[in-house]
Scaffold this motif. Structure first.
Motif, PDB file in Angstrom:
ATOM      1  N   PRO A 144       0.805  -1.212   0.193  1.00 46.73           N
ATOM      2  CA  PRO A 144       0.071  -0.045  -0.078  1.00 46.73           C
ATOM      3  C   PRO A 144       0.855   1.163  -0.149  1.00 46.73           C
ATOM      4  N   PHE A 145       0.511   2.041  -0.713  1.00 39.34           N
ATOM      5  CA  PHE A 145       1.194   3.397  -0.786  1.00 39.34           C
ATOM      6  C   PHE A 145       1.024   4.339   0.570  1.00 39.34           C
ATOM      7  N   ASP A 146       2.059   4.423   1.093  1.00 36.28           N
ATOM      8  CA  ASP A 146       2.138   5.291   2.237  1.00 36.28           C
ATOM      9  C   ASP A 146       3.446   6.298   2.462  1.00 36.28           C
ATOM     10  N   PRO A 147       2.971   7.742   1.991  1.00 34.31           N
ATOM     11  CA  PRO A 147       3.931   8.776   1.806  1.00 34.31           C
ATOM     12  C   PRO A 147       4.549   9.133   3.340  1.00 34.31           C
ATOM     13  N   PHE A 148       3.864   8.843   4.340  1.00 33.57           N
ATOM     14  CA  PHE A 148       4.492   9.291   5.864  1.00 33.57           C
ATOM     15  C   PHE A 148       5.362   8.278   6.248  1.00 33.57           C
ATOM     16  N   HIS A 149       5.770   7.107   5.682  1.00 31.96           N
ATOM     17  CA  HIS A 149       6.818   6.521   6.348  1.00 31.96           C
ATOM     18  C   HIS A 149       8.128   6.528   5.577  1.00 31.96           C
ATOM     19  N   CYS A 199       4.111  25.709   6.704  1.00 30.48           N
ATOM     20  CA  CYS A 199       5.356  25.092   5.903  1.00 30.48           C
ATOM     21  C   CYS A 199       4.567  24.462   4.730  1.00 30.48           C
ATOM     22  N   LEU A 200       5.211  24.346   3.572  1.00 32.82           N
ATOM     23  CA  LEU A 200       5.057  23.664   2.439  1.00 32.82           C
ATOM     24  C   LEU A 200       4.874  22.085   3.048  1.00 32.82           C
ATOM     25  N   LEU A 201       5.796  21.655   3.946  1.00 32.73           N
ATOM     26  CA  LEU A 201       5.695  20.455   4.785  1.00 32.73           C
ATOM     27  C   LEU A 201       6.241  20.626   6.065  1.00 32.73           C
ATOM     28  N   GLY A 202       5.389  20.411   6.895  1.00 37.21           N
ATOM     29  CA  GLY A 202       5.764  20.388   8.430  1.00 37.21           C
ATOM     30  C   GLY A 202       5.439  19.182   9.154  1.00 37.21           C
ATOM     31  N   ALA A 203       6.353  18.590   9.878  1.00 41.99           N
ATOM     32  CA  ALA A 203       5.887  17.152  10.218  1.00 41.99           C
ATOM     33  C   ALA A 203       6.784  16.948  11.652  1.00 41.99           C
TER      34      ALA A 203
END
Length: 203
Positions: A6-11, A66-70
């Motif tokens: 499965p596609f998981d962009p946050f790992h 932010c464009l990306l903030g994690a």
């Protein structure tokens, strides 16, 4: 048919990336990062001063813009954390350009790792993930990262990750009784794609 993951962009390999939640535990973690004088002296031009909870809460808003903030997290596997899904160990951001600069498709990475988790490869892994996200998900063309000349460990890491040294702003930072250069690195989309191909990764 071959099995597909499965596609998981946050790992990434060891890490999970999630949003900052509006809850005391996340604010407390941001506060612990922001009051780490050693980390902040290596990543900011701002004059060091004691960090307040109010300032840390305001920094949460900066992360969200932010464009990306994690938050960079480990899976919470220890028994004492059985009621949690993740254990925050750092913060990674791709800064947003103002709307009038958006057509340049460029961003800067900022990263902080909690002191007890440094030296274990988590920073490099999170930067590699941010590069993937920036080029593959956000459609960026150029991503830069910088550090100060006294932070030789950061410079070695950025070069090992494939960033190109663009030069330095000479003696642009006054810190702890001396002048230091700001060293600038960048990576272009084509350079990142070539590194992925050499590593045998699908993009």
């Amino acid at each position: 048919m071959p099995e597909t993951r499965p596609f998981d962009p946050f790992h990434s390999e060891r890490l999970i990336y999630r949003a900052v939640n509006d809850e005391p535990a996340d604010i407390a973690f941001i506060h612990s990062i922001q009051r780490d004088a050693e980390a902040q002296s290596g990543s900011s031009y701002s004059l060091l001063k004691p960090e307040s909870i109010k300032a840390s809460t305001e920094f949460k808003s900066h992360i969200e813009k932010c464009l990306l903030g994690a938050l960079i997290c480990l899976p919470a596997t220890r028994l004492a954390e059985k009621d949690k899904e993740t254990l925050p160990i750092g913060i990674v951001c791709l800064k947003a350009s103002p709307p009038s600069h958006a057509h340049h498709r460029s961003s800067d990475i900022s990263i902080d790792i909690a002191k007890e988790y440094r030296g274990q490869g988590y920073g490099g892994e999170a930067i590699r993930w941010a590069l993937w996200y920036g080029f593959q998900m956000a459609g960026l063309h150029r991503i830069s990262i910088g550090t100060f000349s006294f932070n030789t460990g950061a410079m070695r890491l950025y070069e090992r990750l494939g960033f190109v040294n663009e030069g330095r702003h000479r003696e642009s930072m006054w810190f702890n009784g001396g002048w230091h250069d700001h060293v600038v690195y960048s990576m272009l989309e084509d350079e990142w794609l070539e590194d992925q191909r050499k590593a045998g990764k699908e993009v």
